[in-house]
Design a protein around this motif. Sequence first.
Motif, PDB file in Angstrom:
ATOM      1  N   ALA A  42       0.838  -1.203   0.000  1.00  0.00           N
ATOM      2  CA  ALA A  42       0.000   0.000   0.000  1.00  0.00           C
ATOM      3  C   ALA A  42       0.873   1.254   0.000  1.00  0.00           C
ATOM      4  O   ALA A  42       0.584   2.233  -0.706  1.00  0.00           O
ATOM      5  N   PHE A  43       1.945   1.236   0.801  1.00  0.00           N
ATOM      6  CA  PHE A  43       2.860   2.374   0.849  1.00  0.00           C
ATOM      7  C   PHE A  43       3.488   2.606  -0.520  1.00  0.00           C
ATOM      8  O   PHE A  43       3.528   3.745  -1.014  1.00  0.00           O
ATOM      9  N   CYS A  44       3.995   1.555  -1.136  1.00  0.00           N
ATOM     10  CA  CYS A  44       4.650   1.686  -2.432  1.00  0.00           C
ATOM     11  C   CYS A  44       3.682   2.170  -3.503  1.00  0.00           C
ATOM     12  O   CYS A  44       4.037   3.014  -4.343  1.00  0.00           O
ATOM     13  N   ARG A  45       2.458   1.679  -3.477  1.00  0.00           N
ATOM     14  CA  ARG A  45       1.485   2.113  -4.482  1.00  0.00           C
ATOM     15  C   ARG A  45       1.185   3.600  -4.305  1.00  0.00           C
ATOM     16  O   ARG A  45       1.112   4.360  -5.284  1.00  0.00           O
ATOM     17  N   ALA A 142      12.539   4.241 -15.469  1.00  0.00           N
ATOM     18  CA  ALA A 142      13.604   4.176 -14.477  1.00  0.00           C
ATOM     19  C   ALA A 142      13.203   4.921 -13.209  1.00  0.00           C
ATOM     20  O   ALA A 142      13.463   4.458 -12.086  1.00  0.00           O
ATOM     21  N   ALA A 143      12.555   6.071 -13.370  1.00  0.00           N
ATOM     22  CA  ALA A 143      12.159   6.871 -12.211  1.00  0.00           C
ATOM     23  C   ALA A 143      11.076   6.185 -11.391  1.00  0.00           C
ATOM     24  O   ALA A 143      11.139   6.169 -10.153  1.00  0.00           O
ATOM     25  N   VAL A 144      10.072   5.612 -12.055  1.00  0.00           N
ATOM     26  CA  VAL A 144       8.994   4.995 -11.288  1.00  0.00           C
ATOM     27  C   VAL A 144       9.469   3.726 -10.591  1.00  0.00           C
ATOM     28  O   VAL A 144       9.061   3.435  -9.455  1.00  0.00           O
ATOM     29  N   TYR A 145      10.338   2.980 -11.264  1.00  0.00           N
ATOM     30  CA  TYR A 145      10.850   1.776 -10.607  1.00  0.00           C
ATOM     31  C   TYR A 145      11.657   2.150  -9.371  1.00  0.00           C
ATOM     32  O   TYR A 145      11.533   1.518  -8.313  1.00  0.00           O
ATOM     33  N   GLU A 146      12.470   3.182  -9.484  1.00  0.00           N
ATOM     34  CA  GLU A 146      13.258   3.627  -8.337  1.00  0.00           C
ATOM     35  C   GLU A 146      12.356   4.077  -7.186  1.00  0.00           C
ATOM     36  O   GLU A 146      12.688   3.875  -6.016  1.00  0.00           O
ATOM     37  N   SER A 147      11.217   4.674  -7.510  1.00  0.00           N
ATOM     38  CA  SER A 147      10.336   5.205  -6.468  1.00  0.00           C
ATOM     39  C   SER A 147       9.755   4.121  -5.570  1.00  0.00           C
ATOM     40  O   SER A 147       9.368   4.398  -4.431  1.00  0.00           O
ATOM     41  N   VAL A 148       9.682   2.891  -6.074  1.00  0.00           N
ATOM     42  CA  VAL A 148       9.171   1.791  -5.250  1.00  0.00           C
ATOM     43  C   VAL A 148      10.236   0.762  -4.925  1.00  0.00           C
ATOM     44  O   VAL A 148      10.161   0.081  -3.893  1.00  0.00           O
TER      45      VAL A 148
END
Length: 224
Positions: A42-45, A142-148
């Motif tokens: 939930a946090f990652c989403r 790359a940015a969205v993958y890094e964010s989670v």
Amino acid sequence: MSRSALLVLADGRFPAGGHAHSGGVEAAVASGGVHDTASLEAFCRGRLHTAGLTAAGLAAAAATGHDALALDEAADIRTPVPALRHVARRLGRQMMRAARATWPCAGLDHLARHRPRGAHQPVVLGVAARAAGLSPLDAAHAAVYESVGGPAAAAVRLLSLDPFDATAVLARLTGDLDEVAGAAADAAARVATAGVGVLPAASAPLLDITGEQHAAWTVRLFAS
């Protein structure tokens, strides 16, 4: 365009300093908000659709070749908390060192010259992606993958989670990752005609508050 270059850029072993940051999950664990695999997901989403979307838009716009200094100012506006601005620029400095060694180019040199104390990390990421021959959509991915990916990896250490479970969280988010990256790239494509105001500016007030609080801790495992 090189998919191999994208793998290098998005690899957690790329020496850009991200491993030292939890993306807010350390504070969330301390407050009890993240305590198991379900709460981590939930946090990652939530982080993906707010901070991740905003970062992806900036990265994608930088990868189009848009003025990186203007994008850095836009990143400042989208990062209202001083502690998180400091973190973004610190990560930007580290990303800049790694990127200039890996894909040296005039764009990175220009940004480093005008932002000697560091530009915001997503902007540096986008310029690096362009230098590597990647597309704006690649930069957004790359940015969205890094964010989670960062929070998931940090949670393994903070909660002693099974790494298989943390990886499964990321796998379940792949559809969201594609959706957010696509939306960010679409917005970036309009910057040339509509200005940086069209880029996402999604906010996460709780991340902002806990980010400032976390910076004041005297004992912590992660830098942010």
